[in-house]
Scaffold this active site. Structure first.
Site, PDB file in Angstrom:
ATOM      1  N   LYS B  45       0.485  54.000  46.200  1.00 33.24           N
ATOM      2  CA  LYS B  45       1.171  55.283  46.433  1.00 33.24           C
ATOM      3  C   LYS B  45       0.706  56.302  45.392  1.00 33.24           C
ATOM      4  O   LYS B  45       0.534  55.965  44.239  1.00 33.24           O
ATOM      5  CB  LYS B  45       2.692  55.087  46.331  1.00 33.24           C
ATOM      6  CG  LYS B  45       3.290  54.365  47.547  1.00 33.24           C
ATOM      7  CD  LYS B  45       4.752  54.039  47.314  1.00 33.24           C
ATOM      8  CE  LYS B  45       5.280  53.034  48.322  1.00 33.24           C
ATOM      9  NZ  LYS B  45       5.725  53.624  49.570  1.00 33.24           N
ATOM     10  N   LYS B  50      -0.781  54.000  38.261  1.00 30.78           N
ATOM     11  CA  LYS B  50       0.240  54.585  37.375  1.00 30.78           C
ATOM     12  C   LYS B  50       1.609  54.693  38.030  1.00 30.78           C
ATOM     13  O   LYS B  50       2.626  54.828  37.356  1.00 30.78           O
ATOM     14  CB  LYS B  50      -0.236  55.936  36.845  1.00 30.78           C
ATOM     15  CG  LYS B  50      -1.364  55.758  35.841  1.00 30.78           C
ATOM     16  CD  LYS B  50      -1.775  57.029  35.145  1.00 30.78           C
ATOM     17  CE  LYS B  50      -2.977  56.772  34.243  1.00 30.78           C
ATOM     18  NZ  LYS B  50      -2.614  56.561  32.840  1.00 30.78           N
ATOM     19  N   SER B  75      -2.014  65.953  32.614  1.00 36.45           N
ATOM     20  CA  SER B  75      -2.597  66.772  33.676  1.00 36.45           C
ATOM     21  C   SER B  75      -3.228  65.865  34.723  1.00 36.45           C
ATOM     22  O   SER B  75      -3.897  66.314  35.633  1.00 36.45           O
ATOM     23  CB  SER B  75      -3.641  67.735  33.111  1.00 36.45           C
ATOM     24  OG  SER B  75      -4.612  67.003  32.411  1.00 36.45           O
ATOM     25  N   GLN B  80       1.577  62.997  38.414  1.00 38.22           N
ATOM     26  CA  GLN B  80       1.908  62.790  39.825  1.00 38.22           C
ATOM     27  C   GLN B  80       2.754  61.530  39.999  1.00 38.22           C
ATOM     28  O   GLN B  80       3.702  61.509  40.793  1.00 38.22           O
ATOM     29  CB  GLN B  80       0.621  62.664  40.656  1.00 38.22           C
ATOM     30  CG  GLN B  80      -0.248  63.919  40.623  1.00 38.22           C
ATOM     31  CD  GLN B  80      -1.549  63.722  41.379  1.00 38.22           C
ATOM     32  OE1 GLN B  80      -1.590  63.119  42.450  1.00 38.22           O
ATOM     33  NE2 GLN B  80      -2.636  64.230  40.830  1.00 38.22           N
ATOM     34  N   GLY B 179      -2.654  51.409  28.629  1.00 40.46           N
ATOM     35  CA  GLY B 179      -1.499  50.910  29.371  1.00 40.46           C
ATOM     36  C   GLY B 179      -1.854  49.895  30.442  1.00 40.46           C
ATOM     37  O   GLY B 179      -1.129  48.910  30.643  1.00 40.46           O
ATOM     38  N   SER B 300      -8.698  51.186  39.526  1.00 39.50           N
ATOM     39  CA  SER B 300      -7.432  51.767  39.059  1.00 39.50           C
ATOM     40  C   SER B 300      -6.895  52.901  39.920  1.00 39.50           C
ATOM     41  O   SER B 300      -5.683  53.099  40.002  1.00 39.50           O
ATOM     42  CB  SER B 300      -7.587  52.230  37.610  1.00 39.50           C
ATOM     43  OG  SER B 300      -8.763  53.009  37.461  1.00 39.50           O
TER      44      SER B 300
END
Lengths: 312, 312
Positions: B45, B50, B75, B80, B179, B300
């Site tokens: 999604k 992330k 940014s 998002q 991360g 990713s």
């Protein structure tokens, strides 16, 4: 031609082709105002639906014919499809290509084990070269789209999609030489009689649209479309199928094709070739007609030249 | 931190994220000389992994905290992701963005319901703007990569991949803020102890490679890489995890990244962003090391700007 022939075809070729995934997107549904199901033949072996028809056509030859090989003339996806399908079946594929074909296309055919015969870039020269191979090698000529076994193989795309979504109101596929749309129309006729089949065709090469109007096979005056897989024209085997089973054809402009392709790349995150985007473009151009309907869209292939690709 | 925390995280976020598909390709296997499994977070999604960390971080807040909203400065994909994850959970997301951020990125955040605060394009200005929102709204700041709940959410990528392929010899993911690679390392530690975790990092922004050598968090002198998601540096929460559980980092040149991205687009027929290609580039650069091994590669994300895309 009957329902059993389609069922047999699917069973025959299934060990050699992918049952490709069906993608959906809430965002594209909202944009189109319809419920869309995208059949992703860009993930098919060698990158396009043509793998299906090529495989079926070779499998329907006699053992003796298979031993003498197959021949076609094509500079596009069918050359690669016939080469790979032939190799999978232990058959020799002779591919006639124009001597100005891009190196990347020649390399792809060679990579799949096809034997290339180069000729002058004219229709007459390539037909002559193919005829020579038929005469010399005893190979069987297989047409990329105007061949019943090719059409039956292509019909398995829509059969698989209808198996997942049997209640589609519409099935839309791009129209080039007529092999995919004819197979799609047959599949809907036998497996989803409620489902109307519609073709998407670039305005610049709208021979099929005009053929259905005039009742005879029309030709294109130019080939000026980004949808390079759709520059060919109908044949005497697929045209009657379209006359009988196709609802209508929607024509789209070049800008519509690029916009639709961009949406597919950006939103579905998949690589499709311009020809694939024509069917989606047809939906976006006629939103009122498709409003709130269940629409199956066939993404025919994903072989693009990234070197020349430009969206703006 | 323990195995149960990862299991709980996966159960917690699973209604809000996709279990993304795993793609394979005989052709890319032949090219790499290894057995590759690509975990396709480009289909996640909002188009990137992330979404997982953002969702988990918000869900771990108290009801009271959730009512006051979340804030981040980014940014890129995390802006998002936090916007969409917050909307899915009925939470307000305040996003601090530099006033020179591309319109397409601002539109994406707005499209997911994020509330944008523009600031000068300096680290100090954006930290100040975020601090103001924390003070004024009582919102909770969530860091894109240096947050344990974000890392745990990101760990679910590798957990899903290991569920399909439990016998991987290697897991490789790109290294940016740390991360994703920290989550990947934790997942392998708890669910596939035989599996070595390796990071892929652009040579131009090799802060993580140097941090592991020096034993302290290093910074980047430039941000000159096409892999725009990997320009950030490690933090004090993810760095110790990498020191403990990461095997090593492979650095790749810009040309390697573009070539790997091109192969993924052309062969897997999927759209991935440059950062995604870094892990695959690391494999292609070290073929002898990975020879005949089972290698899981984390793609990713797939958010690219097609207007500026050029392969040649």
């Amino acid at each position: 031609m009957n329902k059993q022939a389609l069922i047999d075809t699917r069973r025959r070729i299934s060990p050699f082709v992918h049952n490709t995934p069906v993608f959906t997107s809430h965002l594209l549904d909202d944009l189109a105002g319809a419920k869309l199901s995208f059949k992703c033949e860009n993930f098919q072996k060698m990158g396009a639906f043509k793998m299906r028809g090529a495989t079926n056509a070779i499998m329907q030859l006699s053992k003796d014919q298979q031993e003498r090989g197959v021949v076609t003339h094509s500079s596009g996806n069918f050359a690669q499809a016939l080469s790979l399908a032939a190799r999978n079946l232990g058959v020799t594929a002779y591919i006639v290509m124009p001597n100005n074909a891009p190196k990347v296309k020649k390399d792809a055919v060679l990579g799949y084990g096809g034997l290339i015969t180069l000729c002058e870039p004219t229709i007459k020269a390539r037909e002559q070269a193919a005829a020579n191979l038929v005469a010399e090698k005893g190979a069987t000529f297989i047409h990329p789209s105007n061949d019943l076994n090719v059409i039956l193989g292509n019909a398995t795309v829509a059969m698989e999609l209808l198996e997942v979504h049997p209640d589609l109101n519409f099935l839309i596929s791009p129209v080039g030489g007529g092999g995919l749309i004819a197979g799609t129309a047959l599949a809907a006729h036998y497996f989803a009689p409620q489902c109307l089949v519609i073709g998407g065709e670039p305005m610049a090469v709208d021979d099929a649209f005009r053929s259905l109007q005039s009742g005879q096979i029309e030709t294109n005056l130019t080939t000026h479309t980004i949808a390079d897989g759709l520059r060919t024209q109908l044949g005497d085997i697929n045209f009657p199928i379209l006359q009988q089973h196709l609802d209508h054809i929607i024509r789209v402009e070049e800008d519509d094709i690029v916009s639709a392709m961009r949406l597919i790349w950006e939103r579905l995150k998949i690589v499709v070739e311009p020809s694939s985007a024509v069917a989606f473009a047809a939906v976006l151009k006629n939103k009122a007609y498709f409003k709130d309907k269940k629409v199956g869209i066939i993404l025919s292939g994903g072989n693009v030249d990234l070197d020349t690709l430009k969206f703006s």
